[in-house]
Scaffold this active site. Structure first.
Site, mmCIF file in Angstrom:
data_model
loop_
_atom_site.group_PDB
_atom_site.id
_atom_site.type_symbol
_atom_site.label_atom_id
_atom_site.label_comp_id
_atom_site.label_asym_id
_atom_site.label_seq_id
_atom_site.Cartn_x
_atom_site.Cartn_y
_atom_site.Cartn_z
ATOM 1 N N GLY A 61 5.126 -21.984 -99.550
ATOM 2 C CA GLY A 61 6.332 -22.495 -100.190
ATOM 3 C C GLY A 61 7.007 -21.396 -100.975
ATOM 4 O O GLY A 61 6.659 -21.157 -102.121
ATOM 5 N N THR A 62 7.942 -20.746 -100.347
ATOM 6 C CA THR A 62 8.585 -19.629 -101.021
ATOM 7 C C THR A 62 9.734 -19.166 -100.154
ATOM 8 O O THR A 62 9.929 -19.671 -99.055
ATOM 9 C CB THR A 62 7.576 -18.481 -101.208
ATOM 10 O OG1 THR A 62 8.140 -17.502 -102.044
ATOM 11 C CG2 THR A 62 7.239 -17.834 -99.900
ATOM 12 N N THR A 63 10.537 -18.230 -100.672
ATOM 13 C CA THR A 63 11.511 -17.554 -99.806
ATOM 14 C C THR A 63 11.495 -16.078 -100.145
ATOM 15 O O THR A 63 11.684 -15.705 -101.303
ATOM 16 C CB THR A 63 12.939 -18.073 -100.045
ATOM 17 O OG1 THR A 63 12.932 -19.473 -100.059
ATOM 18 C CG2 THR A 63 13.876 -17.566 -98.974
#
Lengths: 278, 191
Positions: A61-63
């Site tokens: 869960g990240t960018t």
């Protein structure tokens, strides 16, 4: 609510002292490329690993994104750490400084990324000492990819990009815990990567100024934080040039939104605001 | 949340499909009549359907009884409606707030099959409910005036949704007193 970003400041002086006091040869002995971590002794190793993996399952869960342009490499990331639905931190440093001219990004398990990037930094330094020259980006990413491949299937969760500047110019590699190692000029990793790709692919040109490239990266990460629930916090943008990396900016996404899309009072709201005065 | 002869009901504005945000202006707090509001969290389609069913039932009641429903009666109605679907429930957790006889504030919450939980201070529901409990518990004071109540509710809401990936993207707060209704949209973190 403004975030407290003091946790993201770098409080450590660059460590060039090296590994002088290391007595055990664990890392640069003969078995340096083999898994050096202890494995549990149990009757059903595979079953145990399987339950372990389920327990620790991280969904990346990240960018994060990175791209090469004519003046080097831009690396950008958000700063949110989430545990399922709960936001455990909004000020995580996802861009890891491996050495003054190479950066790595973090996606997946935070512990995994932090540990293995630091391990990679150690190996790169050892290479420099042994060979009297800096390691290339290709070499560094290969080192990491080989380590991750040897732990394949054991539940490590890492989706990283190694970006740097070596003798061949700017270099960018994508390395993940399944053992993939891809060379490329534009990557985005994480649950918000699809949203970031939308902005990045649209605005990308090879010839850009450093400011334009930084702004493109910032907008791409901002749009990903808007759409993706697991990305947010602050956008950090770094630039890797021939003299090493520099941090271009660190902006709170909450404020960036109102900068890109300022609140405009609708005519009704404007009337309501004017009415008491009338 | 209950104040002095008034209440506030608030929600976030996100509509999402797991991690993807689809809309940032989703209405979750609905009016039943001037002194009775219901907030519904959970599956968006059930939120809208349940609201439509409840408005239908209340309009029938108004026709038959020629008056508005009391909050306590409405809460019982919602509870019964939810339990009817015990073995195929609506995936919604309602929060009901209203001013009853003598403008006495009434609040209650329910789980998705209609277990009523009355409270004198505040009730919460949603994905960030645990955070909300903590924030409300620490920020709540009895007998707050409408202005202070609005501030408290907004701050509690913002603090809690900022710790939840699946909530936020703005806030909506409604403060109801015997004489007026104030609704406000809160600017929040859009991440």
């Amino acid at each position: 609510m403004k975030l407290d970003v003091s946790a993201m400041e770098n409080n450590f002086a660059p460590v060039h002292a090296g590994v002088g006091d290391d007595d055990d040869l664990g890392l640069f002995g003969a078995g340096a490329d083999l898994p050096a971590m202890e494995l549990p002794t149990c009757a059903d190793f595979d079953g145990f690993q399987k339950t372990n993996k389920e327990m620790l399952k991280h969904k990346k869960g990240t960018t994060t994104l990175a791209f090469i342009f004519d003046k080097g490499v831009i690396v950008a990331a958000d700063s949110r750490a989430s545990m399922g639905g709960y936001i455990s931190s909004q000020t995580v440093r996802k861009i890891i400084e491996i050495n003054p001219y190479m950066l790595g990004t973090m996606a997946g398990g935070a512990a995994d990324c932090q540990f293995w990037h630091r391990n990679l930094g150690i190996k790169c330094r050892l290479h420099e000492l042994a060979n009297k020259r800096r390691i290339s980006v290709a070499g560094a990413s290969k080192l990491l990819a080989n380590i991750l491949y040897s732990y394949r299937g054991m539940g490590l969760s890492i989706g990283t990009m190694i970006a740097g500047w070596d003798e061949k110019g700017p270099g960018l590699y994508y390395v993940d815990s399944e053992g993939a190692r891809l060379v490329g000029s534009r990557f985005s990793v994480g649950s918000g990567s699809l949203y970031a790709y939308g902005i990045l692919d649209e605005g990308y040109r090879y010839v850009m100024s450093v400011e334009e490239a930084g702004e493109l990266a910032r907008r791409a990460i901002y749009h990903a934080t808007f759409r993706d629930g697991a990305s947010g916090g602050c956008v950090s943008v770094y630039h890797v040039g021939p003299d090493g990396w520099t941090k271009l900016s660190g902006d709170d996404v909450g404020e960036l939104h109102y900068k890109y899309y300022p609140v405009q009072a609708t005519p009704v709201e404007q009337e309501m605001a004017d009415a008491p005065a009338a | 949340m209950v104040g002095k002869n008034c209440f506030a009901i608030a929600s976030d504005r996100r509509l999402g499909v797991q991690l993807q945000t689809v809309a940032t202006d989703f209405q979750r707090v609905f009016k039943i009549h001037d002194k009775l509001y219901i907030g519904l969290s959970g599956l968006a389609t059930d939120v809208q359907t349940l609201y439509q069913r409840l408005v239908f039932r209340h309009k029938l009641y108004q026709l038959r009884e020629e008056r508005d429903m009391k909050p306590q009666t409405f809460a019982s109605l919602v509870s019964a409606l939810l339990y009817e679907k015990r073995f195929g429930p609506y995936f919604c957790q309602p929060v009901i707030a209203g001013l009853g006889e003598d403008n006495e504030p009434f609040i209650c919450t329910m789980d998705c099959i209609g277990a009523k939980e009355l409270a004198k201070d505040f009730v919460v529901s949603g994905t960030a409910s645990e955070s909300l409990y903590g924030a409300c518990e620490s920020m709540y004071k009895p007998n707050m005036e409408p202005e202070e109540l609005f501030e408290t509710v907004s701050q509690a809401l913002q603090a809690s949704v900022d710790r939840d990936c699946l909530s936020g993207w703005g806030g909506y707060v409604l403060v109801v007193t015997p004489t007026e209704i104030q609704e406000r949209v809160i600017k929040g973190r859009m991440d």
